[in-house]
Design a protein around this motif. Structure first.
Motif, PDB file in Angstrom:
ATOM      1  N   VAL A  38       0.869  -1.175   0.000  1.00 44.45           N
ATOM      2  CA  VAL A  38       0.000   0.000   0.000  1.00 44.45           C
ATOM      3  C   VAL A  38       0.903   1.222   0.000  1.00 44.45           C
ATOM      4  N   VAL A  39       0.696   2.117  -0.957  1.00 44.19           N
ATOM      5  CA  VAL A  39       1.436   3.376  -0.990  1.00 44.19           C
ATOM      6  C   VAL A  39       0.436   4.509  -0.886  1.00 44.19           C
ATOM      7  N   VAL A  40       0.864   5.605  -0.273  1.00 39.27           N
ATOM      8  CA  VAL A  40      -0.035   6.724   0.001  1.00 39.27           C
ATOM      9  C   VAL A  40       0.523   7.992  -0.608  1.00 39.27           C
ATOM     10  N   HIS A  41      -0.321   8.668  -1.406  1.00 44.20           N
ATOM     11  CA  HIS A  41      -0.010  10.020  -1.845  1.00 44.20           C
ATOM     12  C   HIS A  41      -0.939  10.968  -1.106  1.00 44.20           C
ATOM     13  N   THR A  42      -0.367  12.019  -0.544  1.00 45.52           N
ATOM     14  CA  THR A  42      -1.180  12.992   0.150  1.00 45.52           C
ATOM     15  C   THR A  42      -0.667  14.409  -0.105  1.00 45.52           C
ATOM     16  N   MET A  43      -1.609  15.337  -0.135  1.00 46.27           N
ATOM     17  CA  MET A  43      -1.250  16.754  -0.244  1.00 46.27           C
ATOM     18  C   MET A  43      -0.619  17.266   1.046  1.00 46.27           C
ATOM     19  N   ARG A  44      -0.732  16.502   2.105  1.00 49.05           N
ATOM     20  CA  ARG A  44      -0.213  16.914   3.419  1.00 49.05           C
ATOM     21  C   ARG A  44       0.795  15.873   3.908  1.00 49.05           C
ATOM     22  N   ALA A  45       1.871  15.715   3.143  1.00 53.88           N
ATOM     23  CA  ALA A  45       2.856  14.676   3.455  1.00 53.88           C
ATOM     24  C   ALA A  45       3.618  14.947   4.743  1.00 53.88           C
ATOM     25  N   ASP A  46       3.555  16.185   5.256  1.00 49.44           N
ATOM     26  CA  ASP A  46       4.263  16.504   6.500  1.00 49.44           C
ATOM     27  C   ASP A  46       3.325  16.521   7.693  1.00 49.44           C
ATOM     28  N   SER A  47       2.109  16.026   7.563  1.00 45.80           N
ATOM     29  CA  SER A  47       1.120  16.049   8.640  1.00 45.80           C
ATOM     30  C   SER A  47       1.397  14.937   9.644  1.00 45.80           C
ATOM     31  N   PRO A  48       0.863  15.031  10.852  1.00 44.95           N
ATOM     32  CA  PRO A  48       1.060  13.962  11.844  1.00 44.95           C
ATOM     33  C   PRO A  48       0.571  12.604  11.353  1.00 44.95           C
TER      34      PRO A  48
END
Length: 689
Positions: A424-434
């Motif tokens: 499972v890989v995750v792309h997020t606009m908030r990669a620096d979030s908790p």
């Protein structure tokens, strides 16, 4: 060519856990390597003795410095030499006299500068080997091992489980930044330099034995003995330690750069790809890709990925992620009705449930829906991996309650992924979030760009398990004549089928041969690289008069040393192939197959493998061609005899392996037809003495 360890009493492992260390050329001058290495070396005080050596004596970095190694009261196991090139040879001699089992040569100015520097490098290397020691470099940037507390690189590096073997120090620094972003670091680092003695294969083997290494990353410009590299990398992969390779050779400019950087002899990119396939090595194009793949491999290890489920919390992200995933060479197949129905029960009516999945606002209403949907999707047997994309990590911006739920969901997602055994890989606009950091810390790769996530999944399935090497034949009697007729005879003796033919020099001989063979016949001129282009082939000669006329015309134009008369091949339902082998200076014989005849250079539909290959390997190569459908029967054509073509490929690959004096050999075209194959040309190029 780089020597390969072990020799009696020589072991690359000593580079990573010496009992004592000396830095020759230690300096207070912050512009010098001797300063950078000495600063790092002093971090080891308390773990092992560290001696600083400067020919002026006095103090360096506030500590007493010996004027020479001879002044030390005890032997030194590892010596770093960071002095000008003119003093390198004497410094190595002093190190050996002081009992050094390992020398790390920071000094540059050897093989990378030409013949004189290469001779000096060879002289020093032989002295090190004769003493039973090992030499890393020269022209390198040091060595480090976080598991033994060894800090002899020019810069501090983050600790972790990746061992990096690199011909570029700056590449290590860039990679360390990318790895840190994924919560990774280095178990070991070794700068390869010129590989005068210890080569990349030796270091891969050492890292394979090293308990603290989980993945071996390699940046290499010159592989030394390429077959040793392939063998060492395959052993590492079988031991559960994947090798990820970043190298050059894809452009003329990169080859020039490598030559000036370390005097490297690079191999063609297709050859390197063939070696990677043989060894189960992952090949990447950039340092970022290397770090991204390392993070993804850490999660589940080497697995085959073809079918990807996309999970998004918005329609735009869902569609873009599906596009980039398919552009990366993976499939985003429509879900089965059973899976779609199961997802529909977890989501609002407006949600997309056919792949890609669009939560359609479910995340804001119930953040735990991410976990439930992911669990249902991963349980589907037809799903190889999941790419999650969108806003996850940003929900905390809507309030503390949602933020706390998002963080708890991240923990549950990480636990779920660990238990399911699928990537499972995750792309997020908030990669620096908790929440994103919680995923990364628990082994779920997180990316700031969706194309990075898709590419990491594609790379995960790009390196099948190492191939079992074909048996290498015993050396044969050397070939001394590379003329067409001799080449043809060599191939035929090995079992390659050719049309009936004869070598002739006169019209009378030609006519006699044709009458024995039977008309129509083909006339070929010898001594030409591209016979057809030069007008050295006459087809379909049906009478003695036509044959005489063709021979007279050909001889008047070409003055060839000889000619061959051959039976006209049956061209019905045939596919023209090319099969050849060329000897790479690093990796040895490499077999190539592709579409042949006039299409070889135009279409460039070719595949490569390290030679020799067996029939199964040759057949796999043929079926990997873009035009493989022509072989199996396309648009109503009958299928050709692929196994027979594969036997020819395997035969010539073994022939090349048994004849190291042959630089190149080729059959073009090799006619493949239903029930038969026929070679219509043969070429051999002998290596220069």
């Amino acid at each position: 060519m780089t020597a390969v360890l072990p020799r009696a009493g020589r072991d690359a492992d000593v580079l990573f856990d010496p009992s004592s260390v000396a830095v020759v050329g230690a300096s207070d001058d912050e512009s010098k390597y001797g300063n950078w290495i000495a600063v790092q070396a002093l971090r080891m005080l308390g773990r092992r003795p560290v001696h600083l050596v400067n020919r002026r004596g006095g103090t360096v970095l506030g500590r007493p410095a010996a004027r020479s190694l001879a002044e030390l009261a005890e032997p030194v196991e590892l010596v770093v030499v960071a002095v000008p090139a003119a003093g390198f040879e004497a410094a190595v001699d002093d190190a050996l006299a002081a009992g050094a089992r390992a020398v790390v040569g920071i000094t540059a100015g050897f093989a990378e500068l030409g013949a004189e520097g290469r001779a000096l490098q060879q002289r020093v290397t032989e002295r090190v080997r004769s003493a039973g020691a090992v030499l890393l470099g020269p022209n390198c940037l040091g060595v480090a091992d976080s598991t033994t507390g060894l800090t002899l690189a020019s810069n501090p590096l983050p600790s972790g489980t990746v061992s990096l073997l690199s011909q570029s120090g700056n590449m290590a620094l860039e990679l360390s930044g990318f790895l840190t972003g994924h919560g990774l670091g280095f178990a070991r680092f070794a700068s390869l330099g010129n590989q005068a003695d210890v080569g990349v294969a030796d270091l891969i083997r050492s890292c394979t034995r090293h308990a603290g290494t989980e993945l071996i990353a390699v940046y290499c410009e010159d592989f030394g003995d390429g077959r040793e590299f392939t063998d060492a990398a395959a052993q590492a992969r079988r031991a559960g330690k994947p090798v990820v390779l970043l190298t050059v050779g894809g452009s003329a400019a990169s080859v020039r750069g490598a030559a000036s950087h370390t005097g490297s002899l690079t191999s063609d990119s297709d050859v390197i790809d063939a070696a990677c396939r043989a060894a189960g090595v992952y090949r990447v194009a950039t340092p970022r890709e290397l770090a991204d793949l390392a993070a993804t491999l850490r999660q589940q290890g080497p697995v085959e990925v073809r079918r990807v489920a996309v999970l998004a919390d918005g329609g735009g992200h869902a569609s873009v992620a599906a596009d980039v995933t398919e552009a990366a060479g993976l499939a985003v197949p429509e879900f089965s009705p059973r899976l779609s129905d199961a997802l529909r029960r977890e989501l609002p009516p407006s949600a997309g449930v056919r792949n890609p999945i669009d939560l359609a606002g479910a995340g804001e209403q119930d953040i735990t829906s991410f976990t439930r949907v992911l669990e249902v999707t991963l349980a589907e047997p037809d799903t190889d991996a999941v790419l999650m994309t969108g806003y996850f990590g940003g929900y905390r911006e809507y309030g503390e309650r949602l933020g706390a739920g998002e963080l708890a969901t991240a923990h549950r997602i990480a636990d779920l992924v660990r238990g399911q055994g699928k990537p499972v890989v995750v792309h997020t606009m908030r990669a620096d979030s908790p929440a994103a950091r919680a995923l990364a810390e628990r082994g779920v790769p997180v990316f700031g760009a969706v194309e990075q996530a898709a590419r990491a999944l594609a790379l995960l399935g790009s390196a099948p398990a190492p191939e079992a090497p074909a048996a290498v034949p015993a050396p044969a009697e050397p070939v001394t004549d590379d003329g067409y007729w001799s080449s043809r005879a060599l191939f035929a003796a090995a079992g390659v089928p050719f049309p009936d033919g004869a070598r002739v020099t006169t019209a009378a001989e030609a006519v006699a041969a044709a009458e024995r063979i039977g008309y129509p016949v083909v006339l070929k001129a010898e001594g030409l690289l591209h016979k057809s282009d030069a007008g050295g082939v006459a087809l379909g000669l049906s009478t003695a008069d036509e044959l005489r006329a063709a021979l007279a015309d050909m001889h008047a134009r070409l003055r060839a040393p000889g000619y061959t008369v051959e039976a006209m091949a049956d061209l019905r339902d045939t596919v023209e192939l090319i099969a050849g082998v060329r000897r790479d200076p690093r990796f040895g014989p490499v077999v190539m197959v592709g579409l042949g005849g006039v299409f070889t250079e135009v279409l460039a539909d070719v595949a490569f493998a390290l030679a020799p290959v067996d029939q199964a390997g040759a057949e796999q190569l043929l079926r990997s061609l873009r035009a493989a459908a022509l072989l199996t029967g396309a648009r109503g054509r009958p299928p050709v005899d692929v196994p027979a073509a594969a036997r020819v490929v395997a035969t010539i690959s073994a022939l090349a392996a048994a004849h190291p004096e042959i630089a190149e050999l080729e059959i073009n075209p090799l006619l493949a037809a239903p029930g038969r194959v026929t070679a219509l040309d043969a070429r051999i190029v002998l290596a220069d003495d």
